[in-house]
Design a protein around this motif. Sequence first.
Motif, PDB file in Angstrom:
ATOM      1  N   ASN A  95       0.827  -1.206   0.000  1.00 46.87           N
ATOM      2  CA  ASN A  95       0.000   0.000   0.000  1.00 46.87           C
ATOM      3  C   ASN A  95       0.863   1.259   0.000  1.00 46.87           C
ATOM      4  O   ASN A  95       0.518   2.269  -0.624  1.00 46.87           O
ATOM      5  CB  ASN A  95      -0.923   0.008   1.226  1.00 46.87           C
ATOM      6  CG  ASN A  95      -2.242  -0.705   0.965  1.00 46.87           C
ATOM      7  OD1 ASN A  95      -2.521  -1.121  -0.156  1.00 46.87           O
ATOM      8  ND2 ASN A  95      -3.055  -0.844   1.986  1.00 46.87           N
ATOM      9  N   MET A  98       1.989   2.153  -3.453  1.00 49.22           N
ATOM     10  CA  MET A  98       0.930   2.807  -4.216  1.00 49.22           C
ATOM     11  C   MET A  98       0.774   4.259  -3.794  1.00 49.22           C
ATOM     12  O   MET A  98       0.536   5.138  -4.635  1.00 49.22           O
ATOM     13  CB  MET A  98      -0.393   2.060  -4.027  1.00 49.22           C
ATOM     14  CG  MET A  98      -1.554   2.662  -4.811  1.00 49.22           C
ATOM     15  SD  MET A  98      -1.260   2.707  -6.606  1.00 49.22           S
ATOM     16  CE  MET A  98      -1.509   0.977  -7.021  1.00 49.22           C
ATOM     17  N   VAL A 101       3.283   6.384  -5.576  1.00 47.43           N
ATOM     18  CA  VAL A 101       2.887   6.639  -6.963  1.00 47.43           C
ATOM     19  C   VAL A 101       1.795   7.705  -7.018  1.00 47.43           C
ATOM     20  O   VAL A 101       1.848   8.631  -7.844  1.00 47.43           O
ATOM     21  CB  VAL A 101       2.402   5.337  -7.637  1.00 47.43           C
ATOM     22  CG1 VAL A 101       1.864   5.627  -9.037  1.00 47.43           C
ATOM     23  CG2 VAL A 101       3.531   4.315  -7.697  1.00 47.43           C
ATOM     24  N   ILE A 172      -7.810   3.317  -4.501  1.00 43.47           N
ATOM     25  CA  ILE A 172      -6.523   2.938  -5.074  1.00 43.47           C
ATOM     26  C   ILE A 172      -5.400   2.957  -4.037  1.00 43.47           C
ATOM     27  O   ILE A 172      -4.397   2.264  -4.177  1.00 43.47           O
ATOM     28  CB  ILE A 172      -6.178   3.852  -6.274  1.00 43.47           C
ATOM     29  CG1 ILE A 172      -5.067   3.211  -7.108  1.00 43.47           C
ATOM     30  CG2 ILE A 172      -5.829   5.260  -5.815  1.00 43.47           C
ATOM     31  CD1 ILE A 172      -4.838   3.898  -8.434  1.00 43.47           C
ATOM     32  N   GLN A 173      -5.553   3.774  -2.989  1.00 43.95           N
ATOM     33  CA  GLN A 173      -4.557   3.763  -1.908  1.00 43.95           C
ATOM     34  C   GLN A 173      -4.552   2.422  -1.177  1.00 43.95           C
ATOM     35  O   GLN A 173      -3.527   2.007  -0.633  1.00 43.95           O
ATOM     36  CB  GLN A 173      -4.863   4.869  -0.893  1.00 43.95           C
ATOM     37  CG  GLN A 173      -4.558   6.261  -1.384  1.00 43.95           C
ATOM     38  CD  GLN A 173      -4.858   7.324  -0.336  1.00 43.95           C
ATOM     39  OE1 GLN A 173      -4.917   8.500  -0.652  1.00 43.95           O
ATOM     40  NE2 GLN A 173      -5.041   6.931   0.902  1.00 43.95           N
ATOM     41  N   LEU A 176      -3.249  -2.535  -3.501  1.00 45.51           N
ATOM     42  CA  LEU A 176      -2.227  -3.588  -3.572  1.00 45.51           C
ATOM     43  C   LEU A 176      -2.173  -4.428  -2.301  1.00 45.51           C
ATOM     44  O   LEU A 176      -1.978  -5.644  -2.358  1.00 45.51           O
ATOM     45  CB  LEU A 176      -0.862  -2.967  -3.851  1.00 45.51           C
ATOM     46  CG  LEU A 176      -0.715  -2.240  -5.191  1.00 45.51           C
ATOM     47  CD1 LEU A 176       0.716  -1.754  -5.372  1.00 45.51           C
ATOM     48  CD2 LEU A 176      -1.127  -3.141  -6.346  1.00 45.51           C
ATOM     49  N   THR A 310     -11.374   6.647  -8.732  1.00 43.83           N
ATOM     50  CA  THR A 310      -9.993   7.053  -8.542  1.00 43.83           C
ATOM     51  C   THR A 310      -9.781   8.478  -9.032  1.00 43.83           C
ATOM     52  O   THR A 310      -9.126   9.306  -8.367  1.00 43.83           O
ATOM     53  CB  THR A 310      -9.032   6.103  -9.284  1.00 43.83           C
ATOM     54  OG1 THR A 310      -9.180   4.786  -8.759  1.00 43.83           O
ATOM     55  CG2 THR A 310      -7.589   6.559  -9.124  1.00 43.83           C
TER      56      THR A 310
END
Length: 316
Positions: A95, A98, A101, A172-173, A176, A310
């Motif tokens: 996380n 991500m 990014v 999106i945070q 992963l 997102t």
Amino acid sequence: MINNDSRPSILESNLFYLFTAVIFLTLGAYSQSKDIYSGLLITEYIIILFPTIFYLKMRGYSLKKVLRLNKITLKQALILPIITIFSYPIGVFFNYLMIIVINLFGKINPTPIPTPESTQEMIIGLFVIAISAGICEEIMFRGFMMKAYEKNGTMYGIISSAILFGLFHFNIQNLLGPIFLGILFGYIVYKTNSIFSGIITHITNNSIALVVSVLVSKVNIDPEATSEIAASGVISDTAMMLIGAIGIGFIAIVSGVIVYFLLKLLPKGESDETVIDSDVEEEMLSIRPKTNIIAFLPIFVVLLLFGYMTYIYFIA
């Protein structure tokens, strides 16, 4: 009437997933905006759990077979929380990557889950965020979804259901980390042949996250101090985050090695379909993709919804 098929099809599982996602983004989001805890309970039980069980029963599938409602041993129950404790830093690391990014292209938003500030709130949080989510989400994803996707191979089922699990957070945070945990939970459920293993690990993970959030909130970190360091030009925000990622990454690697050996120690469960023995790795690695692409159109719609969410919350 019992359905002759032992598992739901990928198409019907994807249609159910799309329907649930839409209800989650509408009714679920609305109820959570009114009150986070009652809204989460509505999401977990009314939107996720009850429809999953009702659908499987209505279609005549065996809940015991599809959901793997099999007992676990005491040794399994004792090892599972330990595996979860050491896997937690790995999920945090993914996380964190991500977040780095997102920081380059958008904005970081605070988590919508409140941090408990009293013993009463902690008890409520554990019931809603840990226990309820652990039960309801495992029934849908490591039960319904994973069983359907296993038609194309065990590993295919584990990874696919984990990706769907990550997407379902619509954050999106927090993408992963849940995907990694979904793969871990899926492997554990498959190896022990019991959904209860996934429930235990899921509850443990969410409980750890809740406790960590409380501990972090009690640590006094001056945001002005870090911003001054970045503003001084000595080190940028991105560089500071990368340094943090290296530290978390080291912990994640050590934890990963420990998790690997703990998974080796985890006793296998008895299967009602195929005997889980020394050939389990070969069966797990088998992938037999044979599903028509039309079956994945509902997932394409969900991906569009995920992209829209997102953009709205992290980019726009």
